[in-house]
Design an enzyme around this catalytic site. Sequence first.
Site, mmCIF file in Angstrom:
data_model
loop_
_atom_site.group_PDB
_atom_site.id
_atom_site.type_symbol
_atom_site.label_atom_id
_atom_site.label_comp_id
_atom_site.label_asym_id
_atom_site.label_seq_id
_atom_site.Cartn_x
_atom_site.Cartn_y
_atom_site.Cartn_z
ATOM 1 N N ASP A 43 0.802 -1.264 0.053
ATOM 2 C CA ASP A 43 0.026 -0.136 0.157
ATOM 3 C C ASP A 43 0.813 1.282 0.003
ATOM 4 O OD1 ASP A 43 -1.617 2.192 0.886
ATOM 5 O OD2 ASP A 43 -3.103 0.646 1.204
ATOM 6 N N HIS A 97 -1.910 -3.336 8.209
ATOM 7 C CA HIS A 97 -2.561 -2.017 8.438
ATOM 8 C C HIS A 97 -3.995 -1.950 8.403
ATOM 9 C CE1 HIS A 97 -3.263 -0.698 4.196
ATOM 10 N NE2 HIS A 97 -2.503 -1.674 3.862
ATOM 11 N N CYS A 100 -6.834 -2.146 4.864
ATOM 12 C CA CYS A 100 -6.071 -2.816 3.965
ATOM 13 C C CYS A 100 -6.715 -3.310 2.773
ATOM 14 C CB CYS A 100 -5.122 -3.908 4.445
ATOM 15 S SG CYS A 100 -4.260 -5.040 3.264
#
Length: 210
Positions: A43, A97, A100
């Site tokens: 990401d 995270h 996501c």
Amino acid sequence: MELEKVFRNNEKWIAEKLQKDPDYFMNLSKGQNPDILYIGCSDSRVTAEDLMGVSPGEVFVHRNIANMVISIDLNVMSVLNYAVNYLHVNHVVVCGHYFCGGVKAAMQAEDLGVLNPWLRNIRDVYRLHKNELNAIEDETAKYNRLVELNVQEQCVNLVKTAEVQKAYNERGLQIHGWVFDIESGKLIDLKLDFDHIMKNIMEIYNLGHD
């Protein structure tokens, strides 16, 4: 973003580094000695060095969609082998995270083509923890809990490898599960009981490195 801006930023970055330390790049070229292998998500909002506040050379980094550790993925397995056996890192971190996209995609009943076999590994995590997840009514909370459980299961996958088992027994290598909260910027240690995980799975996954 204009690509020309990238190169302008690079020149500015070089100047800033050299102003602080004229030998910065010369010292950087001499080699690396990281203490941590960081396995995180691809990401674009989650950059390993920034969120940890570390400098180049301090952390060995591998990133893929949803921070997966899959035994037949030669990319992550090669990184693990090099980091543990040659760089001799003392810590391996799996960092997921919240929010996501990979985890969210795995929760959808949708054919995503070439991503299907990759996301199937996240669906397997859901299957293992289905009762807990299905009891969570709020979709965002369920989604974020799956993020945490996915990190946990990828840590378990690390423990199944010969590299980790050998380094754990010989020099006390440690595995850590973290989650980055994008909304607050906070890095959260899931405080996984690594020793307990090792004992629980070694009956089946012991590869002879006692």
